[in-house]
Write an enzyme that holds these catalytic residues in place. Structure first.
Site, PDB file in Angstrom:
ATOM      1  CB  ALA A   1      -1.576   3.409  -6.068  1.00  0.00           C
TER       2      ALA A   1
ATOM      3  CE1 TYR B   1      -0.496  -0.404  -2.302  1.00  0.00           C
ATOM      4  CE2 TYR B   1      -0.489  -2.799  -2.160  1.00  0.00           C
ATOM      5  CZ  TYR B   1      -0.642  -1.643  -2.904  1.00  0.00           C
ATOM      6  OH  TYR B   1      -0.925  -1.716  -4.242  1.00  0.00           O
TER       7      TYR B   1
END
Length: 285
Positions: A59, A124
């Site tokens: 990620a 994010y």
């Protein structure tokens, strides 16, 4: 059972490799080994390895930097998930994808359940939510597991940062208006592998993994000092004391009860999990 792990150098990726169970044949790849934002490369690698499971522990997690690099965050957190899901579908693999508490806006007054409405407040979180949508739209077999506030005995994380700052300054100032549940990575890794072991019997869809209870960052820091046996004052301050480019949700407590019940796992408080990780740290990891 062959398992392909992406994000091999990250906290979770390393923990998934640390104590591999006897039933698992693990191949763990870093971003250098496989650029998961490149669909052609992903399809080639999955077709070659033919894993039963793909565990996506990769990620883009630099929350503040994502405000300046939304394209890069999107590529890793959304586009790559789409590639992995497509490759899993084509090659008969299942996908276990790890997401985040930051898909929520922090306005709740109880722990978030997996089916609660999402509303991320930063880049994010929006890119991670887009990755979740890519996972769900693909129809891939497997599960999406949201986690929060990860830490481990080693590496760059909140626990080790507090230890370093306590040694350097002898006192700490930590925000007390952001609520969540610290999650011990070794316990999480064991849980995810247990899910994979279930194969077709594993709970499908969206789930939360979290220990019992919740705290603030200041409460977490205070407990770290307690288990360390250090008499270090931890002063509570507001988030305005440490301004950041990205907004954080004030409440991002996840309810891990439904997944725990489905899997038959015992209850574990975040304090007990911290004690386990501290014992690992004292033993050298």
């Amino acid at each position: 059972m062959r398992i392909l792990i992406t994000g091999a150098n990250g906290q979770l990726g390393q923990a998934l490799q640390a104590n591999p169970p006897s039933w698992a044949d693990i191949t763990a790849l870093t971003s250098r080994d496989l650029d998961i934002t490149n669909g052609e490369r992903v399809h080639e690698k999955v077709a070659t390895l033919r894993p039963a499971w793909i565990m996506n522990a990769a990620a883009y997690t630099a929350v503040d930097k994502a405000e300046e690099e939304p394209g890069q965050a999107k590529a890793v957190n959304e586009t790559a998930v789409r590639h992995l899901a497509e490759a899993a579908n084509i090659n008969g693999a299942r996908l276990l994808h790890v997401s985040t508490d930051f898909v929520f806006d922090g306005t709740a007054n109880r722990p978030y359940l997996p089916d609660d409405d999402t509303n991320p407040v930063n880049v994010y979180g929006r890119t991670k939510l887009a990755g979740e949508q890519a996972f769900l739209e693909s129809g891939v077999n497997g599960a999406l597991v949201r986690v929060a506030w990860l830490y481990d005995a080693e590496g760059n994380n909140f626990m080790n940062t507090m230890i370093r700052l306590a040694k350097t300054h002898g006192a700490l100032k930590v925000v007390d208006d952001q609520h969540g549940c610290p999650t011990a990575v070794p316990v999480l890794a064991e849980a995810l592998l247990d899910m994979a072991l279930r194969g077709a019997d594993m709970p499908q869809g969206v789930w939360h993994f979290a220990h019992e209870g919740h705290t603030t960052w200041q409460g977490f820091a205070t407990e770290i000092m307690r288990v360390a046996g250090w008499d270090v004052p931890v002063e509570p301050v507001g988030s305005e004391a440490f301004p950041t480019p990205a907004q954080r949700p004030a409440w991002s407590v996840l309810d891990g009860g439904p997944l725990r019940e489905q899997m038959g796992w015992p209850k574990c408080t975040w304090e007990d999990a911290l004690a386990q990780v501290w014992a690992l740290k004292q033993a050298g990891g």
